[in-house]
Every structure is written in C-alpha cells, then in structure tokens.
Scaffold this motif. Structure first.
Motif, PDB file in Angstrom:
ATOM      1  N   THR A  43       0.839  -1.196   0.000  1.00 18.41           N
ATOM      2  CA  THR A  43       0.000   0.000   0.000  1.00 18.41           C
ATOM      3  C   THR A  43       0.874   1.247   0.000  1.00 18.41           C
ATOM      4  O   THR A  43       2.022   1.221   0.424  1.00 18.41           O
ATOM      5  CB  THR A  43      -0.933   0.037   1.215  1.00 18.41           C
ATOM      6  OG1 THR A  43      -0.147   0.022   2.424  1.00 18.41           O
ATOM      7  CG2 THR A  43      -1.869  -1.166   1.207  1.00 18.41           C
ATOM      8  N   VAL A  44       0.295   2.357  -0.486  1.00 14.37           N
ATOM      9  CA  VAL A  44       1.011   3.629  -0.559  1.00 14.37           C
ATOM     10  C   VAL A  44       0.305   4.647   0.337  1.00 14.37           C
ATOM     11  O   VAL A  44      -0.931   4.723   0.357  1.00 14.37           O
ATOM     12  CB  VAL A  44       1.066   4.157  -2.007  1.00 14.37           C
ATOM     13  CG1 VAL A  44       1.803   5.498  -2.069  1.00 14.37           C
ATOM     14  CG2 VAL A  44       1.764   3.141  -2.912  1.00 14.37           C
ATOM     15  N   LYS A  70      -5.875   5.646  -2.462  1.00 18.51           N
ATOM     16  CA  LYS A  70      -6.991   4.752  -2.766  1.00 18.51           C
ATOM     17  C   LYS A  70      -6.720   3.836  -3.954  1.00 18.51           C
ATOM     18  O   LYS A  70      -6.012   4.193  -4.892  1.00 18.51           O
ATOM     19  CB  LYS A  70      -8.260   5.568  -3.035  1.00 18.51           C
ATOM     20  CG  LYS A  70      -8.847   6.237  -1.800  1.00 18.51           C
ATOM     21  CD  LYS A  70     -10.157   6.925  -2.113  1.00 18.51           C
ATOM     22  CE  LYS A  70     -10.776   7.528  -0.861  1.00 18.51           C
ATOM     23  NZ  LYS A  70     -11.257   6.509   0.076  1.00 18.51           N
ATOM     24  N   ASN A  71      -7.313   2.646  -3.872  1.00 15.63           N
ATOM     25  CA  ASN A  71      -7.357   1.700  -4.993  1.00 15.63           C
ATOM     26  C   ASN A  71      -5.993   1.250  -5.488  1.00 15.63           C
ATOM     27  O   ASN A  71      -5.831   0.917  -6.669  1.00 15.63           O
ATOM     28  CB  ASN A  71      -8.143   2.307  -6.166  1.00 15.63           C
ATOM     29  CG  ASN A  71      -9.495   2.843  -5.753  1.00 15.63           C
ATOM     30  OD1 ASN A  71     -10.168   2.272  -4.894  1.00 15.63           O
ATOM     31  ND2 ASN A  71      -9.896   3.957  -6.343  1.00 15.63           N
ATOM     32  N   LEU A  72      -4.988   1.237  -4.613  1.00 12.37           N
ATOM     33  CA  LEU A  72      -3.657   0.770  -4.994  1.00 12.37           C
ATOM     34  C   LEU A  72      -3.237  -0.402  -4.110  1.00 12.37           C
ATOM     35  O   LEU A  72      -3.251  -0.299  -2.885  1.00 12.37           O
ATOM     36  CB  LEU A  72      -2.615   1.884  -4.843  1.00 12.37           C
ATOM     37  CG  LEU A  72      -2.408   2.873  -5.982  1.00 12.37           C
ATOM     38  CD1 LEU A  72      -1.195   3.737  -5.690  1.00 12.37           C
ATOM     39  CD2 LEU A  72      -2.217   2.177  -7.319  1.00 12.37           C
ATOM     40  N   LYS A  76       5.335  -1.810  -5.757  1.00 11.51           N
ATOM     41  CA  LYS A  76       6.722  -2.100  -5.405  1.00 11.51           C
ATOM     42  C   LYS A  76       7.651  -0.900  -5.524  1.00 11.51           C
ATOM     43  O   LYS A  76       8.800  -0.959  -5.092  1.00 11.51           O
ATOM     44  CB  LYS A  76       7.261  -3.245  -6.257  1.00 11.51           C
ATOM     45  CG  LYS A  76       7.370  -2.963  -7.747  1.00 11.51           C
ATOM     46  CD  LYS A  76       7.962  -4.174  -8.453  1.00 11.51           C
ATOM     47  CE  LYS A  76       8.146  -3.911  -9.959  1.00 11.51           C
ATOM     48  NZ  LYS A  76       8.746  -5.086 -10.635  1.00 11.51           N
ATOM     49  N   SER A  77       7.161   0.203  -6.134  1.00 12.31           N
ATOM     50  CA  SER A  77       8.016   1.375  -6.303  1.00 12.31           C
ATOM     51  C   SER A  77       7.149   2.626  -6.388  1.00 12.31           C
ATOM     52  O   SER A  77       6.030   2.577  -6.910  1.00 12.31           O
ATOM     53  CB  SER A  77       8.855   1.232  -7.577  1.00 12.31           C
ATOM     54  OG  SER A  77       9.682   2.360  -7.778  1.00 12.31           O
ATOM     55  N   LEU A  88       4.481   1.976  -9.242  1.00 20.39           N
ATOM     56  CA  LEU A  88       4.686   0.801 -10.103  1.00 20.39           C
ATOM     57  C   LEU A  88       4.252  -0.437  -9.350  1.00 20.39           C
ATOM     58  O   LEU A  88       4.700  -0.666  -8.222  1.00 20.39           O
ATOM     59  CB  LEU A  88       6.160   0.704 -10.495  1.00 20.39           C
ATOM     60  CG  LEU A  88       6.607  -0.533 -11.268  1.00 20.39           C
ATOM     61  CD1 LEU A  88       5.926  -0.608 -12.627  1.00 20.39           C
ATOM     62  CD2 LEU A  88       8.125  -0.534 -11.436  1.00 20.39           C
ATOM     63  N   ASP A  89       3.364  -1.246  -9.956  1.00 22.93           N
ATOM     64  CA  ASP A  89       2.905  -2.447  -9.256  1.00 22.93           C
ATOM     65  C   ASP A  89       3.710  -3.679  -9.656  1.00 22.93           C
ATOM     66  O   ASP A  89       4.561  -3.631 -10.556  1.00 22.93           O
ATOM     67  CB  ASP A  89       1.396  -2.654  -9.425  1.00 22.93           C
ATOM     68  CG  ASP A  89       0.970  -3.062 -10.834  1.00 22.93           C
ATOM     69  OD1 ASP A  89       1.792  -3.600 -11.599  1.00 22.93           O
ATOM     70  OD2 ASP A  89      -0.210  -2.852 -11.161  1.00 22.93           O
ATOM     71  N   ASN A  90       3.430  -4.772  -8.982  1.00 23.71           N
ATOM     72  CA  ASN A  90       4.187  -6.010  -9.187  1.00 23.71           C
ATOM     73  C   ASN A  90       3.985  -6.621 -10.567  1.00 23.71           C
ATOM     74  O   ASN A  90       4.744  -7.504 -10.974  1.00 23.71           O
ATOM     75  CB  ASN A  90       3.824  -7.033  -8.115  1.00 23.71           C
ATOM     76  CG  ASN A  90       4.371  -6.670  -6.753  1.00 23.71           C
ATOM     77  OD1 ASN A  90       5.436  -6.055  -6.650  1.00 23.71           O
ATOM     78  ND2 ASN A  90       3.650  -7.014  -5.697  1.00 23.71           N
TER      79      ASN A  90
END
Length: 225
Positions: A43-44, A70-72, A76-77, A88-90
C-alpha cells in the motif's frame, strides 16, 4: 528534491519521525510540499499539500498525517514529482495521480485526478521517475518511455510537443536506471555510460556544451578515477 517553507507551528523533525514511525515502510519519496511512503504490504501512503489530488485519497484536502492512497495494491516502487505521483505495481503496470495539465499522468487526458489512473499503453515496466511536469518509465527490455511536458525536449522523442501518453525515447537502448529532473532526463546504460536530454542551460546534461536544450540524448563526460 524540492524545498518548502516551514510553518511557524511545525513540530521538530525528531518529533515528527517519532510520531509517524512505522516499521513496515520500505520506501519513501519527497515531492514539492508533499511526501509518499510505500509499506511492505504494497500500500502507498501520502501526506502534505494536496491541491491537485497528489495524495491520491480522492480529495484535495491538505493532510498533516499520512492517508492511504486509494485503490492501490501490490505496489513495489513510488516516485513523487512536483504536483503528481507515480507508482509501479508487481505486474509492471504504472499508476499516476495528481496534477495533469501537461499529460504527466499518461492516461491520454490533461485533467487532474485525485485517485490513481493507469498509464496507457505501458507494460513490462521495472522503474519509474517523476519530474516536475513529466514522467519516465524503464522497461524490462532496456528501453525508456516518457510522457508529459516537453518544452525543452525532456521526453527525448526529438520534438518539443507534450504527450499525454508514453512515447519511446529515440535511439536509446540497454538502459538500467533512469531519473527525471526538473526539465531534463538522465539514463544509465549497461556499459556504465550516462546519457541526458532536455534543458541544458546550466550544463546539467554534462556534455561540456551548455545550450538552452538538447532534443537528442548526449553522453555525459564522466571520468572514472
């Protein structure tokens, strides 16, 4: 990267660190008047100035303590720009939110977003970097993609035209790292050479020849001792 004015009633740095300490945080990024943090659970979290929705909590309210974007999930970055944010997601997908006046969110529009939107036509990404009004992404194949403001050729596509969707930097391959500056961009090649393009009035491209801007990437003259 950016410096803000400290409010008179601000707490000390030590107090702030103690108050918001979280042992689950694995990465941080500071933008202009706002900050981002990435937790181990993917999460961010964001806090600070939020006029353009750069905190990603679906509001434009300033936050004095971290709120969850929200909605993330499975991120990973992260990278905080001037008034926009990237994640940036997995799965190698890039997400963006906040100010979008120059298309720096990469979703094909120029309207701001207070929640993350997916950057269009971009997959297989391994690194991201947010500049003032432009964004960068590095693909697994070593190519570099950019979008947003292009006043000084910082997108590297040979033009000074803004782009609201990613364009490939021309004639650049085998890249291993990227960084977006204010009005210029930098990339590191697998052979350890450094390349830059965009604004160069102060010699920030490192090629020994200052100019207002450079449309084609040039090699920085770095001497290793």
């Amino acid at each position: 990267m950016f410096i803000g004015v400290r409010p008179a009633a601000a707490v000390s740095d030590a107090e702030a660190c103690s108050r918001y300490a979280d042992k689950d945080v694995i990465a941080v990024s500071a933008g202009y008047k706002f900050s981002l943090a990435l937790k181990k659970d993917g999460t961010v979290w964001a806090w600070g100035y939020n006029r353009y929705g750069q905190l990603g909590d679906s509001t434009t309210s300033t936050r004095l303590t971290p709120v969850q974007v929200k909605n993330l999930t499975s991120i990973k970055s992260i990278s905080a720009g001037y008034y926009h944010s990237l994640a940036l997601d997995n799965n190698g997908i890039v997400w963006a939110w906040g100010y979008n006046g120059y298309g720096q969110l990469g979703n094909g529009a120029t309207t701001n977003s207070t929640v993350p939107v997916q950057v269009k036509n971009l997959t297989g990404i391994k690194a991201i970097s947010a500049g003032i009004y432009h964004s960068m992404a590095l693909k697994n194949d070593g190519t570099v993609w950019t979008w947003g403001n292009n006043w000084y050729g910082q997108l590297g596509d040979g033009t000074t035209t803004k782009n609201a969707i990613p364009v490939q930097v021309k004639n650049l391959a085998d890249i291993t790292a990227i960084s977006a500056g204010g009005w210029h961009s930098i990339a590191l090649k697998s052979d350890s050479t450094v390349w830059g393009w965009g604004y160069n009035y102060w010699g920030e491209l490192g090629n020994g020849t200052p100019s207002v801007y450079t449309l084609a990437h040039v090699q920085a003259k770095i001497v290793l001792k």
